[in-house]
Design a protein around this motif. Structure first.
Motif, PDB file in Angstrom:
ATOM      1  N   GLU A 134      56.434 123.938  46.277  1.00 44.64           N
ATOM      2  CA  GLU A 134      57.833 123.772  45.884  1.00 44.64           C
ATOM      3  C   GLU A 134      58.402 122.463  46.430  1.00 44.64           C
ATOM      4  N   ILE A 135      58.095 122.180  47.702  1.00 45.44           N
ATOM      5  CA  ILE A 135      58.574 120.934  48.305  1.00 45.44           C
ATOM      6  C   ILE A 135      58.008 119.735  47.556  1.00 45.44           C
ATOM      7  N   ALA A 136      56.693 119.802  47.248  1.00 43.50           N
ATOM      8  CA  ALA A 136      56.046 118.702  46.520  1.00 43.50           C
ATOM      9  C   ALA A 136      56.690 118.499  45.156  1.00 43.50           C
ATOM     10  N   LYS A 137      57.038 119.594  44.495  1.00 44.85           N
ATOM     11  CA  LYS A 137      57.667 119.515  43.170  1.00 44.85           C
ATOM     12  C   LYS A 137      59.029 118.818  43.252  1.00 44.85           C
ATOM     13  N   HIS A 138      59.822 119.211  44.266  1.00 41.66           N
ATOM     14  CA  HIS A 138      61.156 118.615  44.402  1.00 41.66           C
ATOM     15  C   HIS A 138      61.073 117.155  44.834  1.00 41.66           C
ATOM     16  N   VAL A 139      60.113 116.857  45.722  1.00 45.86           N
ATOM     17  CA  VAL A 139      59.939 115.464  46.157  1.00 45.86           C
ATOM     18  C   VAL A 139      59.544 114.583  44.971  1.00 45.86           C
ATOM     19  N   GLY A 142      62.465 113.916  42.724  1.00 45.39           N
ATOM     20  CA  GLY A 142      63.343 112.902  43.309  1.00 45.39           C
ATOM     21  C   GLY A 142      62.768 111.503  43.177  1.00 45.39           C
ATOM     22  N   MET A 143      61.444 111.383  43.381  1.00 48.77           N
ATOM     23  CA  MET A 143      60.799 110.077  43.259  1.00 48.77           C
ATOM     24  C   MET A 143      60.797 109.598  41.808  1.00 48.77           C
ATOM     25  N   GLN A 144      60.637 110.526  40.871  1.00 49.91           N
ATOM     26  CA  GLN A 144      60.676 110.146  39.458  1.00 49.91           C
ATOM     27  C   GLN A 144      62.050 109.608  39.080  1.00 49.91           C
ATOM     28  N   GLU A 145      63.100 110.271  39.574  1.00 51.15           N
ATOM     29  CA  GLU A 145      64.452 109.807  39.281  1.00 51.15           C
ATOM     30  C   GLU A 145      64.705 108.450  39.935  1.00 51.15           C
ATOM     31  N   ASN A 146      64.183 108.281  41.142  1.00 52.12           N
ATOM     32  CA  ASN A 146      64.308 106.998  41.833  1.00 52.12           C
ATOM     33  C   ASN A 146      63.631 105.888  41.028  1.00 52.12           C
ATOM     34  N   ALA A 147      62.459 106.222  40.453  1.00 52.95           N
ATOM     35  CA  ALA A 147      61.732 105.247  39.624  1.00 52.95           C
ATOM     36  C   ALA A 147      62.489 104.949  38.339  1.00 52.95           C
ATOM     37  N   ARG A 148      63.099 105.978  37.729  1.00 50.24           N
ATOM     38  CA  ARG A 148      63.863 105.755  36.492  1.00 50.24           C
ATOM     39  C   ARG A 148      65.023 104.797  36.716  1.00 50.24           C
ATOM     40  N   PHE A 152      61.237 101.090  43.601  1.00 52.70           N
ATOM     41  CA  PHE A 152      59.813 101.240  43.928  1.00 52.70           C
ATOM     42  C   PHE A 152      59.640 102.312  44.999  1.00 52.70           C
ATOM     43  N   ASN A 153      58.757 103.280  44.746  1.00 55.92           N
ATOM     44  CA  ASN A 153      58.567 104.398  45.665  1.00 55.92           C
ATOM     45  C   ASN A 153      57.489 104.152  46.722  1.00 55.92           C
ATOM     46  N   GLY A 154      56.516 103.326  46.406  1.00 52.94           N
ATOM     47  CA  GLY A 154      55.362 103.179  47.292  1.00 52.94           C
ATOM     48  C   GLY A 154      55.672 102.411  48.563  1.00 52.94           C
ATOM     49  N   TYR A 244      55.795  98.217  35.839  1.00 55.25           N
ATOM     50  CA  TYR A 244      55.106  99.031  36.843  1.00 55.25           C
ATOM     51  C   TYR A 244      55.283 100.494  36.466  1.00 55.25           C
ATOM     52  N   TYR A 245      54.187 101.253  36.479  1.00 54.13           N
ATOM     53  CA  TYR A 245      54.254 102.669  36.112  1.00 54.13           C
ATOM     54  C   TYR A 245      54.094 103.541  37.360  1.00 54.13           C
ATOM     55  N   PHE A 246      55.137 104.323  37.641  1.00 53.46           N
ATOM     56  CA  PHE A 246      55.053 105.306  38.721  1.00 53.46           C
ATOM     57  C   PHE A 246      54.452 106.600  38.167  1.00 53.46           C
ATOM     58  N   ASN A 247      53.683 107.290  38.993  1.00 55.54           N
ATOM     59  CA  ASN A 247      53.083 108.585  38.628  1.00 55.54           C
ATOM     60  C   ASN A 247      51.965 108.445  37.601  1.00 55.54           C
ATOM     61  N   ARG A 248      51.266 107.306  37.605  1.00 62.18           N
ATOM     62  CA  ARG A 248      50.132 107.122  36.684  1.00 62.18           C
ATOM     63  C   ARG A 248      48.950 107.992  37.075  1.00 62.18           C
ATOM     64  N   PHE A 249      48.722 108.152  38.387  1.00 66.21           N
ATOM     65  CA  PHE A 249      47.534 108.857  38.855  1.00 66.21           C
ATOM     66  C   PHE A 249      47.908 110.113  39.637  1.00 66.21           C
ATOM     67  N   ASP A 250      47.074 111.123  39.526  1.00 72.29           N
ATOM     68  CA  ASP A 250      47.204 112.310  40.361  1.00 72.29           C
ATOM     69  C   ASP A 250      46.747 111.937  41.769  1.00 72.29           C
TER      70      ASP A 250
END
Length: 531
Positions: A134-139, A142-148, A152-154, A244-250
């Motif tokens: 659940e924590i990973a899902k919410h994090v 949040g990171m996806q919205e930050n990227a939108r 930069f999240n990294g 730059y693409y965020f969340n490209r890789f698992d």
């Protein structure tokens, strides 16, 4: 009882800020003292997730615990979530410890050693696993919205870029980051793409040779020396063309996610989109599944092209009289003996010169090229391109829908119906990026539909044939490059040598005025042959 303590936090930032480990150790030491236990060792794991067992300190602890003479009888943790956040793996390791006579004790979740205690521990671990997910899902959300929003999240920027404070703070007060070009590294990135696509004072060179030249010149890399994979990673990274693409890789499997899960962030471009696309097509064309690796790397002129006409096996170099003579020899005979194939050795110089002469005197001649192009025109006219046109129509319909959605949002803001908040800015950015992607894809499809035949005239054929003959008579690097561009296979059976290749390669070569063009798609080892 002699015991060991195990303390862990999930991130290096937590470890560096001393947010949890000192408190875990303090409480465990007090508990051990109150219960009369002797602490013989402390295992501290800073910055490691408990969802898997890829933890060096954890593995050291398990190895110590399962020795024949273990130095402790119990492992003490603050809570079971410090040990594992995965029910199945946690139970497996706990069983392994019990088999070695070492128990696992949580000072905040104490349970009995009977079956009911086992059930309690499993419930605790199951809840920890659920909470972690659940924590990973919410994090991630949040990171996806930050990227939108374009941030930069990294922690480590791609080579060629640096991170700078964006002037905005996040929920916890930390400054958000954006990517900016690192001028020194960006020059190296540009050189990599130029060498790979165009070359310098010679035909284009591959990733391995680029890495080798950089190491010889002392070109700096962030860590250690350049390698071919580092060069390929740069060539395959769309960031350098401006996105730059965020969340490209698992992050766990390192596999590419579905494109619908990517979040695009516009960044300053280091190279033009066209140069990136050309490099991508070349990488695809030279991939091992499409092109035999030995054809790219071997210094031997015909390696990767010549095959045995008797059994179909490849032919490679063999030597005689201590290297004095060089031959092309069937690999089936080399591996399984002379009885495996009736072919004989073919003198390397003789076959090389025969193939080059065939190109100079027969294939790279105006008459031969004209006949091959005419055949291709007739074939193309019959096939048509209905599928490609249908695909373009669908893309254009999607583009229209995206532009209409953008216009509706703009009208809503202008009329005061919607407020231009951060969420709406994110939606606008998504639609803009989708529109740009569709425009680029439509343009690429239309480029692919433009046949090189349209620019080929009799005068051009005559002029280019002369250019090809001159270049084929020059350096061996050019000879190998042109043979690879024009040929797909050379078959040798006794005294008969057959040369085969797709006419489309010939047409692309003529259309490009004799310059070696990049592939526009993945070539097949067998296709429409000219012989």
């Amino acid at each position: 009882m002699q015991v060991a303590l195990y303390a862990r936090v999930s991130t290096t930032r937590q470890a560096e800020n001393d947010l949890s480990i000192p408190d875990q150790l303090r409480q465990m030491r007090l508990w051990a003292e109150r219960n009369g236990h002797v602490i013989v060792k402390e295992y501290i794991e800073p910055g490691a997730s408990a969802t898997d067992d890829k933890r060096p300190v954890f593995q050291d602890m398990v190895n110590d615990a399962t020795m024949k003479a273990a130095p402790f009888q119990a492992i003490i943790v603050h809570s079971l979530s410090r040990f594992f956040r995965d029910l199945v793996m946690g139970a497996m390791y706990q069983k392994k410890l019990l088999k070695a006579g070492v128990s696992l004790v949580s000072i905040t979740q104490q349970t009995s050693s009977d079956p009911s205690g086992d059930m309690q521990r499993h419930i605790f671990m199951l809840f920890d696993e659920y909470q972690s997910k659940e924590i990973a899902k919410h994090v991630l959300r949040g990171m996806q919205e930050n990227a939108r929003q374009g941030y930069f999240n990294g922690s480590k920027p791609p080579y060629g870029y640096k991170t700078v404070d964006a002037g905005q703070t996040g929920i916890r007060g930390r400054f958000k980051k954006k990517l900016e070009i690192n001028p020194a590294e960006a020059e190296i990135v540009r050189e990599i793409f130029t060498l790979y696509v165009h070359g310098k004072d010679s035909p284009r060179i591959g990733a391995k040779e680029i890495a080798k030249q950089f190491n010889e010149r002392g070109v700096p890399f962030r860590k250690g020396f350049w390698g071919s994979q580092m060069v390929l990673d740069i060539l395959g990274n769309p960031t350098y063309a401006g996105t730059y693409y965020f969340n490209r890789f698992d992050t766990k499997t390192q596999k590419l996610r579905d494109k619908s899960e990517w979040v695009a962030i516009p960044v300053p471009a280091i190279i033009e989109q066209d140069l990136y696309d050309r490099a991508a097509r070349l990488r695809e064309a030279n991939a091992p599944k499409a092109c035999a690796p030995r054809r790219e790397t071997s210094p031997i002129l015909l390696t990767g092209l010549v095959r045995c006409g008797h059994c179909g096996a490849g032919m490679v170099m063999a030597t005689g009289k201590s290297g004095q003579y060089r031959y092309y020899k069937c690999t089936a005979r080399m591996k399984r003996g002379n009885a495996a194939c009736p072919s004989g050795n073919v003198a390397m110089d003789k076959l090389d010169n025969l193939v080059l002469d065939a190109f100079r005197q027969t294939i790279y001649t105006p008459e031969y090229i004209r006949n091959a192009i005419d055949d291709m025109r007739r074939t193309t006219a019959k096939k048509g391109k209905s599928d490609e046109k249908e695909r373009v129509k669908k893309l254009e319909a999607q583009l229209l829908e995206t532009e209409q959605a953008l216009n509706r949002l703009y009208e809503g803001v202008e009329k005061g119906v919607m407020e231009l908040d951060e969420h709406l800015k994110g939606r606008l950015q998504q639609h803009k990026q989708a529109r740009e992607g569709l425009i680029g894809e439509i343009a690429n499809m239309k480029r692919q539909q433009q046949s090189p035949l349209a620019v080929i005239t009799p005068t051009k054929i005559e002029a280019v044939a002369n250019v090809l003959n001159r270049r084929l008579s020059g350096a061996s690097l050019y000879a190998k490059a042109y043979l690879k561009t024009s040929l797909s296979e050379i078959s040798v059976m006794d005294d008969v040598v057959s040369l085969s290749g797709p006419t489309s390669k010939m047409a692309s070569l003529i259309a490009a005025n004799g310059d070696i063009p990049e592939q526009t798609g993945v070539p097949r080892f067998r296709g429409e042959w000219w012989t």
